[in-house]
Scaffold this motif. Sequence first.
Motif, PDB file in Angstrom:
ATOM      1  N   LEU A 147       0.973  -0.961  -0.142  1.00  0.00           N
ATOM      2  CA  LEU A 147       0.143  -0.009  -0.027  1.00  0.00           C
ATOM      3  C   LEU A 147       1.283   1.334   0.098  1.00  0.00           C
ATOM      4  O   LEU A 147       0.365   2.374  -0.717  1.00  0.00           O
ATOM      5  CB  LEU A 147      -0.961   0.181   1.092  1.00  0.00           C
ATOM      6  N   TRP A 148       2.120   1.102   0.295  1.00  0.00           N
ATOM      7  CA  TRP A 148       2.880   2.529   0.517  1.00  0.00           C
ATOM      8  C   TRP A 148       3.335   2.562  -0.672  1.00  0.00           C
ATOM      9  O   TRP A 148       3.957   3.902  -0.910  1.00  0.00           O
ATOM     10  CB  TRP A 148       4.032   2.388   1.720  1.00  0.00           C
ATOM     11  N   SER A 149       3.848   1.242  -1.411  1.00  0.00           N
ATOM     12  CA  SER A 149       4.303   1.456  -2.693  1.00  0.00           C
ATOM     13  C   SER A 149       4.175   2.340  -3.295  1.00  0.00           C
ATOM     14  O   SER A 149       4.303   2.397  -4.580  1.00  0.00           O
ATOM     15  CB  SER A 149       5.201   0.666  -3.065  1.00  0.00           C
ATOM     16  N   ILE A 150       2.428   1.779  -3.638  1.00  0.00           N
ATOM     17  CA  ILE A 150       1.526   2.119  -4.340  1.00  0.00           C
ATOM     18  C   ILE A 150       1.593   3.442  -4.316  1.00  0.00           C
ATOM     19  O   ILE A 150       0.949   4.492  -5.332  1.00  0.00           O
ATOM     20  CB  ILE A 150       0.253   1.840  -4.283  1.00  0.00           C
TER      21      ILE A 150
ATOM     22  N   LEU B 253       2.638   3.983 -14.513  1.00  0.00           N
ATOM     23  CA  LEU B 253       1.923   3.487 -13.083  1.00  0.00           C
ATOM     24  C   LEU B 253       0.708   2.766 -13.381  1.00  0.00           C
ATOM     25  O   LEU B 253       0.511   2.097 -12.307  1.00  0.00           O
ATOM     26  CB  LEU B 253       0.932   4.810 -12.924  1.00  0.00           C
ATOM     27  N   PRO B 254      -0.228   2.935 -13.835  1.00  0.00           N
ATOM     28  CA  PRO B 254      -1.283   0.983 -14.463  1.00  0.00           C
ATOM     29  C   PRO B 254      -0.341  -0.107 -14.422  1.00  0.00           C
ATOM     30  O   PRO B 254      -0.666  -1.020 -13.385  1.00  0.00           O
ATOM     31  CB  PRO B 254      -2.059   1.785 -16.092  1.00  0.00           C
ATOM     32  N   ILE B 255       0.495  -0.214 -14.880  1.00  0.00           N
ATOM     33  CA  ILE B 255       1.478  -1.475 -15.177  1.00  0.00           C
ATOM     34  C   ILE B 255       1.545  -1.293 -13.462  1.00  0.00           C
ATOM     35  O   ILE B 255       2.312  -3.248 -12.947  1.00  0.00           O
ATOM     36  CB  ILE B 255       2.136  -1.628 -16.292  1.00  0.00           C
ATOM     37  N   LEU B 256       2.554  -0.840 -13.124  1.00  0.00           N
ATOM     38  CA  LEU B 256       3.898  -1.066 -11.364  1.00  0.00           C
ATOM     39  C   LEU B 256       2.561  -1.325 -10.452  1.00  0.00           C
ATOM     40  O   LEU B 256       2.515  -2.234 -10.019  1.00  0.00           O
ATOM     41  CB  LEU B 256       4.212   0.673 -11.454  1.00  0.00           C
ATOM     42  N   VAL B 257       1.062  -0.495 -10.571  1.00  0.00           N
ATOM     43  CA  VAL B 257       0.793  -0.780  -9.733  1.00  0.00           C
ATOM     44  C   VAL B 257      -0.180  -1.936  -9.929  1.00  0.00           C
ATOM     45  O   VAL B 257      -0.373  -2.691  -8.473  1.00  0.00           O
ATOM     46  CB  VAL B 257      -1.254   0.500 -10.047  1.00  0.00           C
ATOM     47  N   ALA B 258      -0.397  -2.945 -11.147  1.00  0.00           N
ATOM     48  CA  ALA B 258      -1.577  -4.116 -11.300  1.00  0.00           C
ATOM     49  C   ALA B 258       0.024  -5.346 -11.179  1.00  0.00           C
ATOM     50  O   ALA B 258      -0.170  -6.086 -10.167  1.00  0.00           O
ATOM     51  CB  ALA B 258      -1.402  -4.154 -12.351  1.00  0.00           C
TER      52      ALA B 258
ATOM     53  N   VAL C 239      -0.446  -7.345  -7.482  1.00  0.00           N
ATOM     54  CA  VAL C 239      -0.450  -9.117  -8.392  1.00  0.00           C
ATOM     55  C   VAL C 239       0.215  -9.956  -7.574  1.00  0.00           C
ATOM     56  O   VAL C 239      -0.033 -10.990  -6.883  1.00  0.00           O
ATOM     57  CB  VAL C 239      -0.278  -9.193  -9.731  1.00  0.00           C
ATOM     58  N   ARG C 240       1.473  -9.611  -7.664  1.00  0.00           N
ATOM     59  CA  ARG C 240       2.380 -10.054  -6.415  1.00  0.00           C
ATOM     60  C   ARG C 240       1.788  -9.772  -4.919  1.00  0.00           C
ATOM     61  O   ARG C 240       2.623 -11.015  -4.366  1.00  0.00           O
ATOM     62  CB  ARG C 240       3.708  -8.850  -6.837  1.00  0.00           C
ATOM     63  N   ALA C 241       0.999  -9.024  -4.395  1.00  0.00           N
ATOM     64  CA  ALA C 241       1.334  -9.218  -3.046  1.00  0.00           C
ATOM     65  C   ALA C 241       0.038 -10.212  -2.893  1.00  0.00           C
ATOM     66  O   ALA C 241      -0.029 -10.675  -1.514  1.00  0.00           O
ATOM     67  CB  ALA C 241       0.153  -7.839  -2.758  1.00  0.00           C
TER      68      ALA C 241
END
Length: 210
Positions: free
Chosen positions: A41-44, A61-66, A70-72
Amino acid sequence: MTPDPTGPSKGRLLDSVLPVALFLVLNRMWGLAAGVAGATLWSIKVAVSRRHRGEVVGRFLPILVAYLVVRAGVGIWTDSEAVYFGIGIGTKAAIGLALIGTVVRGRPILTRYAPVVVPFSAETQAHPGYRRVMARLTVLLGAYQLVTSTWDVWLFNQTSTDGYVLIRFVVGWPAGTAATMVALLWADRALRVVPDYPGLLELMERPGRC
């Protein structure tokens, strides 16, 4: 606009430290799922803030957040440190191979994206010396990703989860900073073959950059 000499650096340091601190504290108190959720959550939040500041990460941003979500999700679902951290290590290695692959294909990725960060002139970008330097930097960046991913695998197998996270941060952050400085100093010197190239420092200090 003149940048604040202390504010941005302090903010970036906090952005780097807090995901690690959140993971360590929450993982110790409530387990892996809590640690992963807090750090993610903090990384996002950091990624979104950087987009609002107009930094390069905003484009992805969209790719990074996704990816983070997914990883989490996979890490929480499997409740496995090896799976959660393994995804990150594997991603880093894949990025390293992809970077080197762009050079093999004759299209080094830094040739295109370095001007997003540093305002190289069109004349500089058209010079063979510029393309040669960016190709070598791309290979070095890819190799760095592969070397550090190998280090991550070794470290994960040698220590506890908390130890892995803490040591990786304590060693990785200064090592990454030092490697970046060395690469920039080398690139600045190598680019002197380009006519009228003023130097990285002058380019970064030109009016309009903040």
